[in-house]
Design a protein around this motif. Structure first.
Motif, PDB file in Angstrom:
ATOM      1  N   PHE A 142      -9.229 -15.701  -8.276  1.00 58.34           N
ATOM      2  CA  PHE A 142      -7.900 -15.354  -8.869  1.00 58.34           C
ATOM      3  C   PHE A 142      -7.911 -16.009 -10.169  1.00 58.34           C
ATOM      4  CE2 PHE A 142      -6.670 -14.490  -4.435  1.00 58.34           C
ATOM      5  CZ  PHE A 142      -6.219 -13.294  -4.376  1.00 58.34           C
TER       6      PHE A 142
ATOM      7  N   THR B 128      -3.535 -22.839 -11.774  1.00 57.76           N
ATOM      8  CA  THR B 128      -3.248 -22.178 -10.566  1.00 57.76           C
ATOM      9  C   THR B 128      -2.901 -23.194  -9.550  1.00 57.76           C
ATOM     10  OG1 THR B 128      -5.051 -20.583 -11.078  1.00 57.76           O
ATOM     11  CG2 THR B 128      -4.274 -20.746  -8.703  1.00 57.76           C
TER      12      THR B 128
ATOM     13  N   GLY C 291       4.169  -4.298 -10.998  1.00 60.24           N
ATOM     14  CA  GLY C 291       2.724  -4.586 -10.935  1.00 60.24           C
ATOM     15  C   GLY C 291       2.324  -5.985 -10.250  1.00 60.24           C
ATOM     16  N   GLY C 292       2.984  -6.776  -9.741  1.00 61.32           N
ATOM     17  CA  GLY C 292       2.373  -8.121  -9.330  1.00 61.32           C
ATOM     18  C   GLY C 292       1.851  -8.810 -10.161  1.00 61.32           C
ATOM     19  N   ALA C 293       1.236  -9.903  -9.470  1.00 61.05           N
ATOM     20  CA  ALA C 293       0.783 -11.248 -10.510  1.00 61.05           C
ATOM     21  C   ALA C 293      -0.391 -10.666 -11.566  1.00 61.05           C
ATOM     22  CB  ALA C 293       0.112 -12.235  -9.712  1.00 61.05           C
ATOM     23  N   THR C 294      -1.181  -9.672 -10.917  1.00 57.75           N
ATOM     24  CA  THR C 294      -2.569  -9.018 -11.572  1.00 57.75           C
ATOM     25  C   THR C 294      -1.865  -8.220 -12.875  1.00 57.75           C
ATOM     26  OG1 THR C 294      -3.455  -8.709  -9.488  1.00 57.75           O
ATOM     27  CG2 THR C 294      -4.203  -7.546 -11.438  1.00 57.75           C
TER      28      THR C 294
ATOM     29  N   THR D 200      -5.818 -19.067  -3.623  1.00 54.02           N
ATOM     30  CA  THR D 200      -5.589 -18.495  -2.437  1.00 54.02           C
ATOM     31  C   THR D 200      -6.980 -18.275  -1.745  1.00 54.02           C
ATOM     32  OG1 THR D 200      -4.017 -17.541  -3.449  1.00 54.02           O
ATOM     33  CG2 THR D 200      -4.253 -16.799  -1.010  1.00 54.02           C
TER      34      THR D 200
ATOM     35  N   ASN E  72      -2.093 -22.736  -6.343  1.00 57.51           N
ATOM     36  CA  ASN E  72      -2.776 -22.885  -5.318  1.00 57.51           C
ATOM     37  C   ASN E  72      -3.737 -21.674  -5.326  1.00 57.51           C
ATOM     38  OD1 ASN E  72      -3.088 -23.506  -1.916  1.00 57.51           O
ATOM     39  ND2 ASN E  72      -2.799 -21.366  -1.895  1.00 57.51           N
TER      40      ASN E  72
ATOM     41  N   SER F 197       3.996 -13.363  -6.901  1.00 56.80           N
ATOM     42  CA  SER F 197       4.333 -11.961  -6.280  1.00 56.80           C
ATOM     43  C   SER F 197       4.850 -12.399  -5.187  1.00 56.80           C
ATOM     44  CB  SER F 197       2.954 -11.000  -6.033  1.00 56.80           C
ATOM     45  OG  SER F 197       1.948 -11.011  -6.984  1.00 56.80           O
TER      46      SER F 197
ATOM     47  N   THR G 274       1.206 -17.709  -7.352  1.00 57.25           N
ATOM     48  CA  THR G 274       1.538 -16.635  -6.577  1.00 57.25           C
ATOM     49  C   THR G 274       1.529 -17.078  -5.028  1.00 57.25           C
ATOM     50  OG1 THR G 274       0.389 -15.182  -8.071  1.00 57.25           O
ATOM     51  CG2 THR G 274       0.666 -14.363  -5.826  1.00 57.25           C
ATOM     52  N   SER G 275       0.605 -17.985  -4.753  1.00 53.76           N
ATOM     53  CA  SER G 275       0.596 -18.076  -3.213  1.00 53.76           C
ATOM     54  C   SER G 275       1.339 -19.631  -3.008  1.00 53.76           C
ATOM     55  CB  SER G 275      -0.612 -18.215  -2.707  1.00 53.76           C
ATOM     56  OG  SER G 275      -1.725 -19.244  -3.558  1.00 53.76           O
TER      57      SER G 275
ATOM     58  N   ASP H  44      -0.087 -19.973 -12.518  1.00 50.44           N
ATOM     59  CA  ASP H  44      -0.112 -18.784 -11.276  1.00 50.44           C
ATOM     60  C   ASP H  44       0.312 -19.433  -9.962  1.00 50.44           C
ATOM     61  OD1 ASP H  44      -0.720 -16.916  -9.204  1.00 50.44           O
ATOM     62  OD2 ASP H  44      -2.904 -16.421 -10.034  1.00 50.44           O
TER      63      ASP H  44
ATOM     64  N   TRP I 211      -0.921 -11.159 -15.504  1.00 46.35           N
ATOM     65  CA  TRP I 211      -2.124 -11.585 -16.401  1.00 46.35           C
ATOM     66  C   TRP I 211      -2.191 -10.935 -17.610  1.00 46.35           C
ATOM     67  CZ3 TRP I 211      -5.649 -11.539 -11.433  1.00 46.35           C
ATOM     68  CH2 TRP I 211      -5.290 -12.436 -10.764  1.00 46.35           C
TER      69      TRP I 211
ATOM     70  N   GLN J  57       4.552 -11.121  -2.031  1.00 50.37           N
ATOM     71  CA  GLN J  57       3.744 -10.957  -0.515  1.00 50.37           C
ATOM     72  C   GLN J  57       3.366 -12.113   0.117  1.00 50.37           C
ATOM     73  OE1 GLN J  57       2.821  -9.735  -3.455  1.00 50.37           O
ATOM     74  NE2 GLN J  57       0.560  -9.641  -3.444  1.00 50.37           N
ATOM     75  N   LYS J  58       3.433 -13.332  -0.566  1.00 47.31           N
ATOM     76  CA  LYS J  58       2.844 -14.582   0.037  1.00 47.31           C
ATOM     77  C   LYS J  58       3.873 -15.495   0.684  1.00 47.31           C
ATOM     78  CE  LYS J  58      -0.930 -13.093  -2.349  1.00 47.31           C
ATOM     79  NZ  LYS J  58      -2.103 -13.128  -3.135  1.00 47.31           N
TER      80      LYS J  58
HETATM   81  C1  LIG Z   1      -2.500 -12.739  -4.455  1.00 46.40           C
HETATM   82  C2  LIG Z   1      -2.787 -13.557  -5.642  1.00 46.40           C
HETATM   83  C3  LIG Z   1      -2.689 -12.825  -6.779  1.00 46.40           C
HETATM   84  C4  LIG Z   1      -2.609 -11.266  -6.915  1.00 46.40           C
HETATM   85  O1  LIG Z   1      -1.485 -10.908  -6.584  1.00 46.40           O
HETATM   86  P1  LIG Z   1      -1.107  -9.380  -6.814  1.00 46.40           P
HETATM   87  O2  LIG Z   1       0.101  -9.148  -6.205  1.00 46.40           O
HETATM   88  O3  LIG Z   1      -2.017  -8.531  -5.839  1.00 46.40           O
HETATM   89  O4  LIG Z   1      -1.430  -8.907  -8.165  1.00 46.40           O
HETATM   90  C5  LIG Z   1      -2.898 -13.569  -8.005  1.00 46.40           C
HETATM   91  N1  LIG Z   1      -3.143 -14.904  -7.751  1.00 46.40           N
HETATM   92  C6  LIG Z   1      -3.156 -15.706  -6.432  1.00 46.40           C
HETATM   93  C7  LIG Z   1      -3.398 -17.103  -6.739  1.00 46.40           C
HETATM   94  C8  LIG Z   1      -2.838 -14.980  -5.496  1.00 46.40           C
HETATM   95  O5  LIG Z   1      -2.890 -15.611  -4.266  1.00 46.40           O
END
Ligand SMILES: *Cc1c(COP(=O)(O)O)cnc(C)c1O
Length: 373
Positions: A107, A149, A81-84, A153, A151, A194, A175-176, A173, A87, A196-197
């Motif tokens: 975010f 957080t 489900g990714g970072a979302t 994004t 970074n 997640s 994620t990026s 967070d 949460w 994909q960053k």
């Molecule tokens: C991209 C991003 C998210 C969301 O990531 P998903 O994989 O789409 O859930 C959350 N937080 C930050 C800082 C992001 O850059």
């Protein structure tokens, strides 16, 4: 788009070899895709409950332990489900009663909103700052989770990962930021992202690096009898992760690309190498913007400027939408700013997989287009 876009052709000698500068999904290295193609017959379309996939998840977990140089007792959890999704899982499985959120972009604000709607929690304390800056945490006796957080994004702002003086888990967070910025594991309890960053993989998965205190919190809440949807249950995720599995089926492509990127980073010198490369990349892009009469870094304080996602304001005479559209027509994609920021801006991903030479070529290509607009 109804406005007409000028027909500007960037000479091929100026163009970057790879035109992907998105802030996520970000550039996937062609070498990783080739390895996936080679491995595909014995991997794609095979059971995630058997050794092939479980071994790779094990590699992800041990590779991240090395990459972040984790102290004993820290564990790497994974789920879908990714970072979302994390949460929502945090609202059920990490926050005991009340969280404090530093809100400084799309975010960080979304996490605060997800928590605000949870009926079993107290209203979160939200500390916001003007876009383009970051707020600082405030130690508070009644807060059991500080949500940071690393970074943001959406705005291209980075903040330090440091414990506020106080009890409470530090839940970041990343994620990026994860895999692209240095971090001290002693300063966080949960560092989640997640793939994909910075990890140049595909989306759909969340990864959470957890300290012993975070693992205790997960166990305590699970034992408390709180009603938790199984998909968002961090205790279930913990139990599955320890077996190198996820609760339900993960995207095997994502797992493969994530494992290859971790290996690629470790071979080159780990997090120190990746962070150094991003700093060099950022120096090129911000240096160009500061020297250009048409561009200025959006983040005024250079210490808060992201080393991975550069947000660059443009003078009024250069329409950022037109610029990004012309670049796109020339094969340079995803330089559009975060859609809700609403500024005349471009945003550039400067991830570990992005070659410095390609960023130099990007700035030359932008100059070429601006001169002709
Ligand atoms: C991209 C991003 C998210 C969301 O990531 P998903 O994989 O789409 O859930 C959350 N937080 C930050 C800082 C992001 O850059």
């Amino acid at each position: 788009m109804s406005e007409s876009v000028p027909d500007i052709v960037i000479p091929s000698g100026l163009l970057p070899a790879d035109g992907r500068f998105g802030s996520g999904p970000s550039k996937v290295r062609p070498e990783a895709v080739s390895r996936l193609v080679d491995a595909a017959p014995g991997y794609l379309g095979t059971s995630h409950r058997q050794r092939g996939v479980k071994d790779l998840i094990g590699k992800v977990r041990s590779g991240l332990t090395d990459l972040f140089d984790l102290p004993a007792g820290y564990e790497v959890l994974l789920g879908n489900g990714g970072a979302t999704a994390l949460w929502d899982a945090a609202a059920f499985g990490l926050i005991e009663r009340k969280s404090q959120h530093l809100s400084f972009g799309e975010f960080s604000e979304k996490f605060a909103r997800a928590v605000a709607s949870a009926p079993h929690l107290a209203a979160p304390q939200v500390i916001a700052s003007e876009l383009g800056t970051h707020p600082s945490p405030r130690p508070a006796g009644d807060v059991d989770v500080y949500a940071l957080t690393h970074n943001e994004t959406s705005t291209g702002v980075t903040m330090p990962v440091a414990r506020p003086n106080g009890e409470g888990l530090v839940v970041v967070d990343a994620t990026s930021a994860a895999g692209a910025m240095r971090v001290d594991p002693d300063e966080f309890d949960v560092y989640y992202f997640s793939p994909q960053k910075a990890f140049g993989a595909d989306g759909g998965l969340w990864v959470a690096v957890c300290s012993p205190a975070a693992l205790r919190r997960i166990e305590e809440i699970a034992a408390s009898g709180r009603a938790v949807p199984p998909f968002l249950d961090l205790k279930i995720a913990l139990d599955n992760s320890r077996l190198n599995q996820t609760y339900n089926t993960p995207a095997l492509v994502t797992v493969f690309l994530l494992a290859s990127q971790i290996e690629w980073m470790l071979e080159r010198g780990g997090l120190e190498w990746a962070a150094g490369r991003c700093e060099r990349n950022a120096g090129l892009v911000y240096g160009w913007a500061e020297a250009s009469p048409a561009a200025t870094p959006f983040v005024a304080d250079s210490r808060q400027r992201s080393p991975v996602t550069a947000t660059i304001d443009l003078v009024a005479s250069v329409d950022g939408k037109v610029l990004s559209t012309v670049l796109r027509a020339n094969g340079i994609v995803d330089t559009e700013p975060y859609r809700k920021l609403g500024r005349n801006q471009i945003r550039v991903g400067m991830w570990p997989a992005v070659e410095p030479e390609d960023l130099e070529a990007l700035t030359r290509s932008i100059d070429y287009v601006i001169e002709r607009l």
